[in-house]
Design a protein around this motif. Sequence first.
Motif, PDB file in Angstrom:
ATOM      1  N   ALA A  50     154.111  62.212  15.053  1.00  0.00           N
ATOM      2  CA  ALA A  50     155.175  63.113  14.602  1.00  0.00           C
ATOM      3  C   ALA A  50     156.232  63.163  15.700  1.00  0.00           C
ATOM      4  N   ARG A  87     149.851  67.449   6.834  1.00  0.00           N
ATOM      5  CA  ARG A  87     150.771  67.148   7.921  1.00  0.00           C
ATOM      6  C   ARG A  87     152.143  67.771   7.717  1.00  0.00           C
ATOM      7  N   CYS A 120     153.712  70.536  10.233  1.00  0.00           N
ATOM      8  CA  CYS A 120     154.951  70.293  10.977  1.00  0.00           C
ATOM      9  C   CYS A 120     156.027  71.312  10.636  1.00  0.00           C
ATOM     10  N   ILE A 174     161.464  66.979  12.198  1.00  0.00           N
ATOM     11  CA  ILE A 174     160.223  66.265  12.514  1.00  0.00           C
ATOM     12  C   ILE A 174     160.006  65.149  11.506  1.00  0.00           C
ATOM     13  N   ILE A 176     157.335  61.991  10.468  1.00  0.00           N
ATOM     14  CA  ILE A 176     155.916  61.639  10.604  1.00  0.00           C
ATOM     15  C   ILE A 176     155.693  60.240  10.070  1.00  0.00           C
ATOM     16  N   ALA A 208     158.125  56.881  12.584  1.00  0.00           N
ATOM     17  CA  ALA A 208     158.314  58.319  12.796  1.00  0.00           C
ATOM     18  C   ALA A 208     159.766  58.610  13.155  1.00  0.00           C
ATOM     19  N   ASN A 245     162.330  60.836  10.967  1.00  0.00           N
ATOM     20  CA  ASN A 245     163.079  61.941  11.562  1.00  0.00           C
ATOM     21  C   ASN A 245     164.559  61.846  11.205  1.00  0.00           C
ATOM     22  N   ASP A 286     157.331  63.107   5.925  1.00  0.00           N
ATOM     23  CA  ASP A 286     156.166  62.274   6.224  1.00  0.00           C
ATOM     24  C   ASP A 286     156.258  61.001   5.395  1.00  0.00           C
TER      25      ASP A 286
END
Length: 423
Positions: free
Chosen positions: A6, A117, A121, A138, A140, A147, A151, A165
């Motif tokens: 993450a 997840r 987060c 964030i 993931i 990642a 983001n 994610d």
Amino acid sequence: MRKIFALADCNSFYASCERVFNPSLEGRPVIVLSNNDGCVIARTNEAKALGIAGFEPVFKYQQIIDQHNVAVFSANFALYGDLSSRVMATLRQFTPEMEIYSIDEAFLSLASMNIDRTAYCRKIKATVSQWTGIPVSIGIGPTKTLAKLANRLAKKDPGLGGVLDITDNPQIDQLLAQTKVEDIWGVGRRYTALLSRHGIQTALQLRNANDDWIRSHMTVVGLRMVEELRGNPCIDGQETPPPKKCIMTSRSFGRDVHVKEELEQAVAEFTTMCAEKLRKQKSKASLLTVFIGSNCFRDEPQYSNSITLGLPEPTDYTPRLLELAHRGLKNIFKPGYSYKRAGVLLAGIGPRDITQLDMLEPGQEKSGETGLMRAVDSINSRMGRGTLKYAAAGINRPWKMRQMMLSPRFTTSWEDLPVAKAV
């Protein structure tokens, strides 16, 4: 065990730091300037929407700044560094393993956690905001590169709530197809031009490229990047960065310097800062370089020079480094020039507890020096940089950087602590 990363990235970090203690800036365009208030180095989304570009001279946008009431700040690195430490301390509570990538980014390992997840987060994001006032996004993914990509996408789509994610995401091909190669972590201008010439313009095209071609044109580093896009972790990290092999502090002055005494003050200040960084990483240095340069933007005689001096044995003792720096400056200074910049570089760096002594020179380190430096660093850490300083660095320092729009150092200076008043 499958790796899951993450990436927590602070949004418009420098500008967000300015908003923490000034809520009236919320929703208002904010920009932060580089040393000597020269270029834009941070922008909020509101400033970006006005067309203000990063790393461009601020004078180009003066009309926009005036017309849209843009808040402009000089870089306040004392404040930004302290708030960064608070953000990282908060993030560290949510993972058994964390790698700080930059002042506003950190990779968190989620591999060993049986959790939702995305929900986890979002909890991290909310906690960082509540505890520090800094907004984060964030991403993931199964690799650091993915990642990073997640983001970036989380920041661009408000509907994601700042968290995305893409681990096992069925739409991963579509996301990669929408991502330009220049937006991939590690692809710079040179690689972007190379890939574009060969018809590779998206992350999906790069992921599906031939391995032999990638190795031939982008070396093994490029192949690791492609493997990361395929979901195979190839970029190792470490929680503690390795000690630096060189440490440098340099500045452009707020105004031209003509006298040797002011240059001596600046060099003393830069040497002191280098020595602090040296001790922080538990190292000693055996080489010191001093360099100075005139103002190349003036139509007048130009001069620049440098000198490197060695020590009989490595040291982290500031007074000894100051003595060496002043000796170096004395050898290269020439009167009659308008000096605009100076700097100090430490090299020959090694571990503090392993010192190679000179057989022909007596040991210089005296008892009490280590304790004295530890006391100075401790006081300056707790009470703010410059609480204890060397007279050689001067008091008024007329040469210091131009910072006409500097905000208070709310968290690192007693004089700048916010005051709560009863209404």
